[in-house]
Design a protein around this motif. Sequence first.
Motif, PDB file in Angstrom:
ATOM      1  N   LYS A  60      -6.135  14.605 -57.931  1.00 25.83           N
ATOM      2  CA  LYS A  60      -4.969  13.691 -56.975  1.00 25.83           C
ATOM      3  C   LYS A  60      -4.795  12.953 -56.031  1.00 25.83           C
ATOM      4  N   LEU A  61      -6.580  13.424 -55.304  1.00 29.00           N
ATOM      5  CA  LEU A  61      -7.039  12.684 -53.964  1.00 29.00           C
ATOM      6  C   LEU A  61      -7.272  11.876 -55.121  1.00 29.00           C
ATOM      7  N   VAL A  62      -8.095  10.944 -56.154  1.00 32.16           N
ATOM      8  CA  VAL A  62      -9.217  10.640 -56.370  1.00 32.16           C
ATOM      9  C   VAL A  62      -8.466   9.633 -56.604  1.00 32.16           C
ATOM     10  N   GLU A  63      -6.827   9.833 -57.784  1.00 35.29           N
ATOM     11  CA  GLU A  63      -5.820   8.810 -57.425  1.00 35.29           C
ATOM     12  C   GLU A  63      -5.200   8.358 -56.585  1.00 35.29           C
ATOM     13  N   TYR A  64      -5.152   8.765 -56.268  1.00 32.32           N
ATOM     14  CA  TYR A  64      -4.383   8.301 -55.290  1.00 32.32           C
ATOM     15  C   TYR A  64      -4.748   6.740 -53.764  1.00 32.32           C
ATOM     16  N   ILE A  65      -6.055   7.906 -54.146  1.00 30.88           N
ATOM     17  CA  ILE A  65      -7.333   6.694 -53.553  1.00 30.88           C
ATOM     18  C   ILE A  65      -6.705   5.469 -53.910  1.00 30.88           C
ATOM     19  N   ALA A  66      -7.377   5.616 -55.260  1.00 31.12           N
ATOM     20  CA  ALA A  66      -7.816   4.276 -56.363  1.00 31.12           C
ATOM     21  C   ALA A  66      -6.758   3.676 -56.485  1.00 31.12           C
ATOM     22  N   SER A  67      -5.022   4.133 -55.858  1.00 32.30           N
ATOM     23  CA  SER A  67      -4.358   3.664 -56.465  1.00 32.30           C
ATOM     24  C   SER A  67      -4.189   2.241 -55.537  1.00 32.30           C
ATOM     25  N   ARG A  68      -4.695   1.925 -54.564  1.00 32.00           N
ATOM     26  CA  ARG A  68      -4.640   0.894 -53.820  1.00 32.00           C
ATOM     27  C   ARG A  68      -5.612  -0.260 -54.225  1.00 32.00           C
ATOM     28  N   GLU A  69      -6.228  -0.093 -55.277  1.00 32.00           N
ATOM     29  CA  GLU A  69      -7.346  -1.181 -56.094  1.00 32.00           C
ATOM     30  C   GLU A  69      -6.776  -2.058 -56.447  1.00 32.00           C
ATOM     31  N   GLY A  70      -6.642  -3.551 -55.949  1.00 28.97           N
ATOM     32  CA  GLY A  70      -6.035  -4.357 -56.064  1.00 28.97           C
ATOM     33  C   GLY A  70      -4.623  -4.752 -55.200  1.00 28.97           C
ATOM     34  N   HIS A  71      -4.964  -4.289 -53.660  1.00 27.71           N
ATOM     35  CA  HIS A  71      -3.252  -4.502 -53.069  1.00 27.71           C
ATOM     36  C   HIS A  71      -3.526  -5.265 -53.127  1.00 27.71           C
ATOM     37  N   PRO A  72      -2.280  -5.958 -52.151  1.00 27.06           N
ATOM     38  CA  PRO A  72      -1.921  -7.331 -51.158  1.00 27.06           C
ATOM     39  C   PRO A  72      -2.657  -7.319 -50.239  1.00 27.06           C
ATOM     40  N   PHE A  73      -3.232  -8.630 -49.952  1.00 27.20           N
ATOM     41  CA  PHE A  73      -4.483  -8.625 -49.000  1.00 27.20           C
ATOM     42  C   PHE A  73      -4.083  -8.351 -47.970  1.00 27.20           C
ATOM     43  N   ILE A  74      -4.850  -7.600 -46.697  1.00 23.37           N
ATOM     44  CA  ILE A  74      -4.656  -7.669 -45.320  1.00 23.37           C
ATOM     45  C   ILE A  74      -4.467  -8.301 -44.129  1.00 23.37           C
ATOM     46  N   HIS A  75      -4.291  -9.255 -43.212  1.00 25.42           N
ATOM     47  CA  HIS A  75      -4.945  -9.948 -42.746  1.00 25.42           C
ATOM     48  C   HIS A  75      -4.962 -10.187 -41.535  1.00 25.42           C
ATOM     49  N   ALA A  76      -6.257  -9.591 -41.589  1.00 25.42           N
ATOM     50  CA  ALA A  76      -6.577  -8.294 -39.722  1.00 25.42           C
ATOM     51  C   ALA A  76      -7.946  -9.016 -39.425  1.00 25.42           C
ATOM     52  N   LYS A  77      -8.139  -8.587 -38.147  1.00 28.32           N
ATOM     53  CA  LYS A  77      -9.107  -8.726 -37.637  1.00 28.32           C
ATOM     54  C   LYS A  77      -9.575  -7.921 -36.870  1.00 28.32           C
ATOM     55  N   ASP A  78     -11.332  -7.616 -36.998  1.00 27.32           N
ATOM     56  CA  ASP A  78     -11.697  -5.548 -36.270  1.00 27.32           C
ATOM     57  C   ASP A  78     -11.682  -6.474 -35.032  1.00 27.32           C
ATOM     58  N   SER A  79     -11.012  -5.638 -33.743  1.00 24.60           N
ATOM     59  CA  SER A  79     -10.931  -5.246 -32.234  1.00 24.60           C
ATOM     60  C   SER A  79     -12.349  -5.785 -31.834  1.00 24.60           C
ATOM     61  N   GLY A  80     -13.566  -4.656 -32.515  1.00 27.45           N
ATOM     62  CA  GLY A  80     -14.330  -4.484 -32.073  1.00 27.45           C
ATOM     63  C   GLY A  80     -14.333  -3.366 -31.221  1.00 27.45           C
ATOM     64  N   LYS A  81     -13.508  -3.126 -30.798  1.00 30.42           N
ATOM     65  CA  LYS A  81     -13.590  -2.178 -29.886  1.00 30.42           C
ATOM     66  C   LYS A  81     -13.349   0.351 -30.039  1.00 30.42           C
ATOM     67  N   VAL A  82     -13.271   0.265 -31.454  1.00 32.82           N
ATOM     68  CA  VAL A  82     -13.390   1.611 -32.312  1.00 32.82           C
ATOM     69  C   VAL A  82     -14.687   1.291 -32.881  1.00 32.82           C
ATOM     70  N   SER A  83     -15.071   3.052 -32.331  1.00 33.93           N
ATOM     71  CA  SER A  83     -17.050   3.099 -32.794  1.00 33.93           C
ATOM     72  C   SER A  83     -16.681   3.610 -34.002  1.00 33.93           C
ATOM     73  N   LEU A  84     -16.827   3.304 -35.087  1.00 37.62           N
ATOM     74  CA  LEU A  84     -16.606   4.369 -36.355  1.00 37.62           C
ATOM     75  C   LEU A  84     -17.629   5.750 -36.458  1.00 37.62           C
TER      76      LEU A  84
END
Length: 626
Positions: free
Chosen positions: A289-313
Amino acid sequence: MNKENPDNSLFNYKRRRSKEVQTGSLTIGGSHPVRIQSMANTDTNDIQSSVEQSIRIADAGGELVRFTAQGVKEALNLKIIHEKLRKHGYNIPLAADIHFNPKAAETAALYVEKVRINPGNFVDGRGATDSFEYTEDEYQEELKKIKTRLLPLLQICRENKTAIRIGVNHGSLSGRILSRYGDTSTGMVESCMEFLRICKEDNFNDIVISIKASNTVVMVQTVRLLVLIMEVEGMNYPLHLGVTEAGDGEDGRIKSAVGTGALLAEGIGDTIRVSLSEEPECEIPVARKLVEYIASREGHPFIHAKDSGKVSLFSYNRRESDAAGIIGGNQLPVVIASLPVVYSSDDLKSSDECDKLSPDFVYVGNNCHTDGVTPSHPVSNTNTIVNYAAWQPEKNSYPLFTAAEANRIRSVDADIKFLELSYSDLTDDLLSETDDSVVFVVKTAHRNGVGEQRAFLHKLLSLEKKNPVILKRTYNESQEEDLQIMAGADLGVFFIDGLGDGIWLEDEAVAPEKLLSVSFGILQAARARISKTEYISCPGCGRTLFDLQKTIARVKEKTSHLTGLKIAIMGCIVNGPGEMADADYGYVGSGKGKVNLYKGRTCVEKMIPEEEAVERLLKIVQINGE
């Protein structure tokens, strides 16, 4: 994972492209689907039980079965198990899980498709509790010993087309690594990279990697760091993901979804295991279920955004926000519930568990009194959120504005004003209408809601807007397990990364008290707000020395009132003390019917009869004033 994110990978789902590794008939990595696996909890000396359990895992949809092999005899038994499965028509690959015994690894490599070795104990003799300082020459000499001992295994695997999994666990780093790096993500990554460099130098590349921890924050940050370091060194080996010792029931599912889901959503991961303290075949549908739920995002409408550079991963830093009442600043994340909530039942409200899980705010829409609220528990006695059109200035009552109503915010006198927005609503004109008392409620209906809500937060960071942020998600899932998996994967990462000041879940198909439990469960899994006892319990394997599921139930029954404590329940002494990592107390199998009890990593009582162990554990907790 590029720090600059030139492909907007922070916001747009795209699988990390890894090297393909053949594991028998199963290909892991590349463009292949994320593979689902589990680990048997039978001893390979019990051939029939091991075969039967492998079949149950395969029938449930598992694509690989791992067995622990304590020694050469247990490794040899894998040959028989392998043959019997093939005679039954099951071609599922087998993996051998090896600790402390390179000879067992070399034996298993002759008969199974994959061998897992742990860099923390493959060669290094000194354990995590040993105190020893290494000079540079001594440190390098230890690396030479690793290479000398690893190369024969690589040659056997090469000749037999056997893959290797290099599996690092947070709780079992070698004393040598700890002496230089401490108990850190950097140490975990270096422990892995030492082995990878030897493999690469020997031109052995049939490798899958895992870095696991029971702490989701550590696990997510460390895997991200590993991906970055591998990129720097020109490596792209496939990754196996999992939150180790996740537990059972709702807690185990949410914890796994929070940790593993966070990485899958970033395109990281080629195979996963959901480590539940339940029968191994129960892990498969959860992982699927977890894998299929995440995989359903494949090909989603593009999100235009910019990394703020203020979040450490790679390290935790909570987003700086100004406090609005009890929300934001340095305060714990809040939980918001929509009516009906658990208050709608006197029986539920009177229970201890529901008292602990009371929401901080209740959304009542246009009405202060509804059919879902009993006269003995009126909404007016708690913090309520009311739609702006119906709101009246009363004690503990706060208005909720829509984007269209934002121009009226400044005219309203209230300590907290909620403004519900989607990413597309977040314009400069709208922000000019807000003040410091506004709490942003960030909603999304995007197929990649994680990416869109993350884009919202990065825009606030870029604009240096410090208003608190509530992450809101609405579902329509009638199965509690589905909600646990989806909400955990969607929301946990924001609290792992320090980006959320509250959580608001809605699902009319799920009982209100269950919905509330999931909200608090996500915050606990992300280590953002502790509302109950946390159990770190291994899923069991061939080394387990007691009935794990019954023991977990007994320990929970006696300790569930100890809110805030972390109690580990580990099946054996081999890995137990290390793998329980940061637990406050530990219950670890030490022999047939015998248990060792721990405070932290210190063993305080040894070889306690199993029937006495739970009560003795409670006495230790009481002696220490918990």
